[in-house]
Design an enzyme around this catalytic site. Structure first.
Site, short mmCIF file in Angstrom:
data_model
loop_
_atom_site.label_atom_id
_atom_site.label_comp_id
_atom_site.label_asym_id
_atom_site.label_seq_id
_atom_site.Cartn_x
_atom_site.Cartn_y
_atom_site.Cartn_z
N GLY A 1 0.83 -1.19 0.00
CA GLY A 1 0.00 0.00 0.00
C GLY A 1 0.87 1.24 0.00
N CYS A 2 0.29 2.36 -0.42
CA CYS A 2 1.07 3.59 -0.52
C CYS A 2 1.53 4.10 0.85
CB CYS A 2 0.28 4.66 -1.28
SG CYS A 2 -1.39 4.96 -0.65
N TYR A 3 0.59 4.22 1.79
CA TYR A 3 0.98 4.68 3.13
C TYR A 3 1.97 3.71 3.80
CZ TYR A 3 -2.98 8.01 3.13
OH TYR A 3 -3.86 9.03 2.86
N THR B 1 4.18 1.90 2.47
CA THR B 1 5.51 2.02 1.87
C THR B 1 6.34 3.05 2.62
OG1 THR B 1 4.73 1.36 -0.32
CG2 THR B 1 6.76 2.68 -0.24
N MET C 1 2.69 12.27 -1.56
CA MET C 1 2.36 11.76 -0.23
C MET C 1 3.46 12.13 0.76
SD MET C 1 1.63 7.78 0.73
CE MET C 1 -0.09 7.94 0.27
#
Length: 303
Positions: free
Chosen positions: A111-113, A115, A201
């Site tokens: 997932g992006c968060y 990472t 992000m």
């Protein structure tokens, strides 16, 4: 060697970016379905079993169903959903943290968060600078593209919408992979938000250094990050401490992950910046595909 790749769910934000990154590459051949067949179960089944590597850009339940449709021992899978990120038999797609993506048959895209969080925290837990049972908090903001077509449409239709906090039920789907792959005893408190920027992000983990048993210094924290990521072409550990970090509303695509440590004698702010559609999604999937197929690891990536 040409690798046959089928993107199941190529019409979503992540799938479209992956397809764009692979288009025109001579080392990849895309297996495609036209609009009339892309939701046809038998057409998908044939495509899934014809490909060397399948990339799933589907909701969780649909991703599980797609995997069950693969009836051979040859086809390899990269799942961009959250369905298999802590599942047995799946390799987590974060090679910089030591996961053996190249030889895996089933790879779960991070997932992006997580990472950003895992890049900051996992090396420090492994080095003994943060205990596995330490209470952690992660605060993060993301560009709205990470929310998919529905959120993109909502934000672009509401010009006054600048900030959207969510996850207040404390059960966000990213939390299990944060806990498991950082080696934590219990989950961190996760405070996510969306801001009015299309991509990008910022992930931040605050620490009370003087309360930690190891009482680490900034040099200790940086040393653990450098030991983990030096030589990794997509990760930059910064020794400098800029006065501010900015998230541009029109940031250019990037597959780099930047890590910072801001600290004094008692406190630290660990910060990761990345493109939620790059290293946080599509770029990570393409990186895994390259490694699995034995291709140039950076092909299709922006460094």
């Amino acid at each position: 060697m040409t690798v046959r790749v089928f993107i199941d769910g190529a019409e979503g934000t992540t799938g479209l970016e992956i397809r764009e990154r692979l288009a025109g590459r001579t080392d990849v051949s895309l297996v495609t379905l036209d609009d009339a067949r892309r939701k046809d179960v038998e057409a998908r089944r044939t495509a899934l079993n014809a490909a060397d590597i399948v990339v799933l850009c589907l909701p969780d339940d649909a991703a599980r169903e797609a995997v069950a449709m693969i009836a051979n021992e040859r086809t390899r899978v990269i799942d961009a959903s959250s369905a298999h990120r802590v599942a047995d038999g799946w390799t987590y797609g974060f090679p910089e943290l030591g996961f053996d993506v190249a030889t895996a048959r089933f790879v779960s895209n991070p997932g992006c968060y997580p990472t950003g969080f895992l890049a900051l925290v996992a090396p420090l837990v492994r080095a003994g600078l943060i205990p596995a049972d330490w209470p952690l908090t992660v605060n993060a903001v993301s560009g709205y593209s990470g929310g998919g077509k529905a959120l993109i449409a909502r934000v672009e239709a509401e010009p006054d919408l600048a900030f959207r906090g969510y996850g207040y039920a404390l059960s966000h789907k990213h939390v299990p992979e944060m806990r498991v792959h950082a080696g934590l005893t219990h989950a961190p408190v996760f405070a996510p938000a969306v801001v009015r920027a299309y991509r990008g992000m910022v992930v931040e983990v605050p620490l009370h250094l003087s309360a930690l048993p190891a009482r680490p210094t900034r040099d200790d924290l940086l040393g653990a990050l450098h030991a983990t990521f030096d030589g990794a072409p997509l990760v930059r550990v910064h020794d400098d401490t800029p006065a501010e970090l900015l998230l541009s509303a029109q940031a250019a695509p990037s597959d780099l992950l930047h890590l910072y440590v801001f600290a004094d004698a008692d406190h630290a702010r660990l910060v990761a910046t990345l493109d939620n559609l790059g290293k946080g999604a599509s770029g990570a999937a393409v990186q895994s595909l390259n490694l699995m197929a034995g291709l140039d690891p950076l092909a299709g990536l922006t460094v």
